[in-house]
Write an enzyme that holds these catalytic residues in place. Sequence first.
Site, short mmCIF file in Angstrom:
data_model
loop_
_atom_site.label_atom_id
_atom_site.label_comp_id
_atom_site.label_asym_id
_atom_site.label_seq_id
_atom_site.Cartn_x
_atom_site.Cartn_y
_atom_site.Cartn_z
N ASP A 247 -40.22 -60.54 -76.76
CA ASP A 247 -40.63 -61.82 -76.20
C ASP A 247 -42.00 -61.71 -75.54
O ASP A 247 -42.33 -60.69 -74.91
CB ASP A 247 -39.61 -62.29 -75.16
CG ASP A 247 -38.23 -62.51 -75.76
OD1 ASP A 247 -38.15 -62.82 -76.96
OD2 ASP A 247 -37.24 -62.35 -75.03
N GLU B 182 -22.86 -62.08 -70.26
CA GLU B 182 -23.20 -62.74 -71.52
C GLU B 182 -22.03 -62.78 -72.49
O GLU B 182 -22.19 -62.88 -73.70
CB GLU B 182 -24.40 -62.03 -72.15
CG GLU B 182 -25.64 -62.06 -71.29
CD GLU B 182 -26.78 -61.25 -71.87
OE1 GLU B 182 -27.21 -61.58 -72.98
OE2 GLU B 182 -27.23 -60.29 -71.21
N TYR C 273 -29.18 -71.45 -74.40
CA TYR C 273 -27.88 -71.56 -75.04
C TYR C 273 -27.23 -72.94 -75.03
O TYR C 273 -26.31 -73.17 -75.81
CB TYR C 273 -26.91 -70.54 -74.42
CG TYR C 273 -27.40 -69.12 -74.58
CD1 TYR C 273 -27.58 -68.58 -75.86
CD2 TYR C 273 -27.72 -68.33 -73.49
CE1 TYR C 273 -28.05 -67.29 -76.02
CE2 TYR C 273 -28.18 -67.03 -73.65
CZ TYR C 273 -28.35 -66.52 -74.92
OH TYR C 273 -28.82 -65.25 -75.08
N SER D 26 -30.87 -62.19 -71.31
CA SER D 26 -30.62 -63.64 -71.42
C SER D 26 -31.03 -64.42 -70.17
O SER D 26 -30.43 -65.43 -69.83
CB SER D 26 -29.14 -63.91 -71.73
OG SER D 26 -28.86 -63.59 -73.06
N GLU E 216 -40.54 -58.30 -72.80
CA GLU E 216 -39.45 -57.33 -72.97
C GLU E 216 -39.00 -57.32 -74.42
O GLU E 216 -39.37 -58.20 -75.21
CB GLU E 216 -38.27 -57.66 -72.06
CG GLU E 216 -37.68 -59.03 -72.27
CD GLU E 216 -36.61 -59.36 -71.24
OE1 GLU E 216 -35.46 -59.56 -71.65
OE2 GLU E 216 -36.92 -59.42 -70.03
N ASN F 77 -35.47 -57.00 -76.81
CA ASN F 77 -34.02 -57.14 -76.84
C ASN F 77 -33.49 -56.38 -78.05
O ASN F 77 -33.83 -56.71 -79.19
CB ASN F 77 -33.67 -58.63 -76.94
CG ASN F 77 -32.20 -58.92 -76.80
OD1 ASN F 77 -31.35 -58.07 -77.08
ND2 ASN F 77 -31.88 -60.13 -76.38
N GLY G 99 -29.50 -62.45 -80.12
CA GLY G 99 -28.46 -63.40 -80.48
C GLY G 99 -28.30 -63.50 -81.99
O GLY G 99 -29.29 -63.49 -82.73
N ARG H 245 -35.82 -57.87 -81.01
CA ARG H 245 -36.65 -59.06 -80.83
C ARG H 245 -37.47 -58.90 -79.55
O ARG H 245 -36.90 -58.61 -78.49
CB ARG H 245 -35.80 -60.32 -80.72
CG ARG H 245 -36.58 -61.62 -80.95
CD ARG H 245 -35.84 -62.85 -80.50
NE ARG H 245 -35.82 -62.93 -79.04
CZ ARG H 245 -34.71 -62.97 -78.31
NH1 ARG H 245 -33.52 -62.91 -78.89
NH2 ARG H 245 -34.79 -63.05 -77.00
#
Length: 311
Positions: free
Chosen positions: A256, A26, A215, A152, A272, A274, A278, A254
């Site tokens: 999801d 990443e 992205y 990601s 999951e 994070n 980002g 964050r």
Amino acid sequence: MRQNLAGRASSSAPKVAVLMGGPSAEREVSLSSGHECAKALRQAGYQVIEIDAGRDLPARLADAAPDVVFNALHGRWGEDGCVQGLMEWMGLRYTHSGVLASALAMDKSRAKQAFRDAGLPVLDSLLADADEVRARHVMPPPYVVKPNGEGSSVGVYIVRDGANAPPHLSPQMPARVMVETYAPGRELTVAVLDGTALGVTEIVTEGWYDYDAKYKPGGSRHVVPAQVPAEIDAACRDYAERAHHALGCRGLSRSDFRWDDSRGLDGLIILETNTQPGMTPTSLAPEQAAHVGMDFPALCTRIVEEALCRD
């Protein structure tokens, strides 16, 4: 919180080292996050040093002698507890989660167990040898195969219902992978800042929300706030806050979700969390912050000031 820093950067302003890049899959995403955060922090009045994290990172951090490190790394080494351990050893304050929470969140199998222990709904899954997954269906399709320790959507394979053959996993896949039941439905995400959910976003894309959808320009569309029933909005916020605390996260995280709207609340699953979301102005977490009145420089300032106030 430090006030009125904008426009008066000087030797008296805190020095922030922004870590970015690094050797993970990443890297490019991290470089984008890091440059945007550095720009925002300069606008907010901090002294900023940008560091592309390589093998000389300890020496570069020692030379920089920052008041705080803004961790904008993504992926392995940057968000799995490794660089966090280095900064603990060097006695540096740093943003986002610590060693244990970072390692735990990055290990999808162990994170799921933490979610189960907290009473959160998760998908059935197992860890399997990659060669075994290549040879046969280790669970009935449809299912998803992914590395147990990447973010990601790197290296994600979807095996559709009725598939005759197991997936042709890349030779670069790790020896052990996670296999989990495929969850149909809508993609939702919630950022949590200092323990409080900022909002709920729906991610709209054609097909799977993979790396390109995340992205590449036009790969996805973000609906903020998500157009979901009040019950689902509240549940997403509650689950994200509970996940943040179950993992021991600090600062920004964050989480999801997938939501099968045909099943109501029973169709909501946490996927999951994070610990290094980002961080560009159009990334998911900053978009949610902007929706509640916190622009990007203010969000970066909030993250830095929280780290500066830690013991």
